[in-house]
Scaffold this motif. Sequence first.
Motif, PDB file in Angstrom:
ATOM      1  N   LEU A   9      33.285 109.275 -40.618  1.00 58.83           N
ATOM      2  CA  LEU A   9      32.001 109.936 -40.449  1.00 58.83           C
ATOM      3  C   LEU A   9      31.364 109.453 -39.158  1.00 58.83           C
ATOM      4  CD1 LEU A   9      30.412 109.528 -44.012  1.00 58.83           C
ATOM      5  CD2 LEU A   9      31.772 111.448 -43.165  1.00 58.83           C
ATOM      6  N   SER A  10      30.592 110.310 -38.526  1.00 55.27           N
ATOM      7  CA  SER A  10      29.681 109.844 -37.491  1.00 55.27           C
ATOM      8  C   SER A  10      28.449 109.297 -38.201  1.00 55.27           C
ATOM      9  CB  SER A  10      29.283 111.006 -36.574  1.00 55.27           C
ATOM     10  OG  SER A  10      28.409 111.900 -37.269  1.00 55.27           O
ATOM     11  N   ASP A  11      27.462 108.873 -37.459  1.00 55.61           N
ATOM     12  CA  ASP A  11      26.181 108.589 -38.090  1.00 55.61           C
ATOM     13  C   ASP A  11      25.691 109.874 -38.745  1.00 55.61           C
ATOM     14  OD1 ASP A  11      26.417 106.081 -36.989  1.00 55.61           O
ATOM     15  OD2 ASP A  11      24.969 106.452 -35.368  1.00 55.61           O
ATOM     16  N   CYS A  12      25.049 109.762 -39.889  1.00 56.20           N
ATOM     17  CA  CYS A  12      24.586 110.934 -40.633  1.00 56.20           C
ATOM     18  C   CYS A  12      23.170 110.717 -41.146  1.00 56.20           C
ATOM     19  CB  CYS A  12      25.506 111.218 -41.829  1.00 56.20           C
ATOM     20  SG  CYS A  12      27.178 111.720 -41.399  1.00 56.20           S
ATOM     21  N   GLY A  13      22.515 111.804 -41.462  1.00 58.86           N
ATOM     22  CA  GLY A  13      21.191 111.716 -42.065  1.00 58.86           C
ATOM     23  C   GLY A  13      20.130 112.329 -41.195  1.00 58.86           C
ATOM     24  N   ARG A  14      19.207 111.494 -40.697  1.00 60.20           N
ATOM     25  CA  ARG A  14      18.093 111.945 -39.863  1.00 60.20           C
ATOM     26  C   ARG A  14      18.289 111.402 -38.456  1.00 60.20           C
ATOM     27  NH1 ARG A  14      16.532 110.315 -44.856  1.00 60.20           N
ATOM     28  NH2 ARG A  14      15.411 111.836 -46.154  1.00 60.20           N
ATOM     29  N   LEU A  15      18.776 112.246 -37.565  1.00 61.07           N
ATOM     30  CA  LEU A  15      19.166 111.817 -36.220  1.00 61.07           C
ATOM     31  C   LEU A  15      18.442 112.684 -35.200  1.00 61.07           C
ATOM     32  CD1 LEU A  15      23.015 111.627 -36.929  1.00 61.07           C
ATOM     33  CD2 LEU A  15      21.352 109.770 -37.135  1.00 61.07           C
ATOM     34  N   ASP A  16      17.320 112.219 -34.711  1.00 57.35           N
ATOM     35  CA  ASP A  16      16.472 113.033 -33.855  1.00 57.35           C
ATOM     36  C   ASP A  16      16.763 112.897 -32.365  1.00 57.35           C
ATOM     37  OD1 ASP A  16      15.072 114.047 -36.036  1.00 57.35           O
ATOM     38  OD2 ASP A  16      13.643 112.376 -36.032  1.00 57.35           O
ATOM     39  N   THR A  17      17.595 111.938 -31.973  1.00 51.16           N
ATOM     40  CA  THR A  17      17.758 111.663 -30.539  1.00 51.16           C
ATOM     41  C   THR A  17      19.203 111.749 -30.060  1.00 51.16           C
ATOM     42  OG1 THR A  17      17.911 109.271 -30.956  1.00 51.16           O
ATOM     43  CG2 THR A  17      15.720 110.177 -30.518  1.00 51.16           C
TER      44      THR A  17
END
Length: 390
Positions: free
Chosen positions: A15-23
Amino acid sequence: MPPGKRAAAVVGVALSDCGRLDTVTPYALHAQAARRALADSGLDRSLVDGFASAGLGALAPVDVAEYLGLRPTWVDSTSVGGSTWEVMAAHAVDAIAAGHARAVLLVYGSTARADIKAGRRTSSLSFGARGPAQFEVPYGHSLVAKYAMAARRHMHQYGTTLEQLADIAVQTRANAVHNPHAMYRAPITVDDVLDGPVIADPFTKLHCCVRSDGGCAVLLAAADCAADAAKPPVWVLGTGTAVSHTTMSEWEDFTTSPAAASGRLAFARAGITPQEIDIAQLYDAFTYMTLVTLEDLGFCPKGEGGAFAAQGRLTVGGDLPVNTDGGGLSACHPGMRGLFLLVEAVRQLRGEAEEGRQVRKAGGQPPRLAVASGTGGWFCSSGTLILGRD
């Protein structure tokens, strides 16, 4: 290919980073997931001669391959909604079996949640008003409404209840509780689901998937490459793909999805039966998708999905653990979730899931056989894979 022939294996997942990624950008998520999957495999990136991606760039997957520094000689950009990745995996397995590729990287990344939050795109999906769609678009028939209408038909025809559908959301959340990467982990009850705001009758909010950012990658390889991988291979034993409809008026039966066809093909080509499966990873943008896919894959007779899924059967400790990471209903759903199903299936078969959500069989062993089945559109397409470890 003879049933169960081991022509290709999954040798790396991430997985890449997941969830709330605003930047971050979706390209960055593709790259992060790809690097992690290659590291997981222990294989050199020079072996990758096949690449599959969809949904990003003017010339997908060419744009993404360039961003990753790859020059593949086999590519696939099939785009059939959420089942895209199972269909691509089936194509990749065929290519590897035919000797057209040795190692195929499947990658996905999306910042759907962040884009909506930042006003970079609208929250509703638009599939255009040309062709057959022109007869439905004027009536505002949204994607969620199409699923909701199908669910209502199943309830009318078979007596499926709202409580049974809600219980699927409850069990899926119970699996997410032990997943540190899931967006929502707090336990919920049937009443919590039933009392939520209505999105499209009969679905309340918790009947529907979360909206997240994130990506993932899967590396498939030929047997000789798999022998050099860092971890034991997870073999693709059988695949099946199918399409159904785009306009609701052309869907012959709202209670049957194209997984009935893709599943039948995948199981036959694997040479095993649904009753031999240890875990299932099923596309779950809505609770009804889980229920009808269980029926169509042959885990229970048509119309009995509600009763089959009851009493905790779908939880990690149940008879048939389903969506053990928390699924699209609780863990993540960046837009097209199909590739996440393969990542979770492989991690479970390897015994790599976190304590509390790792499925254990007799003697504490991880599961041996898994099915991953993706659904695209509004039950428009389906791809099913049977996976097994040595």
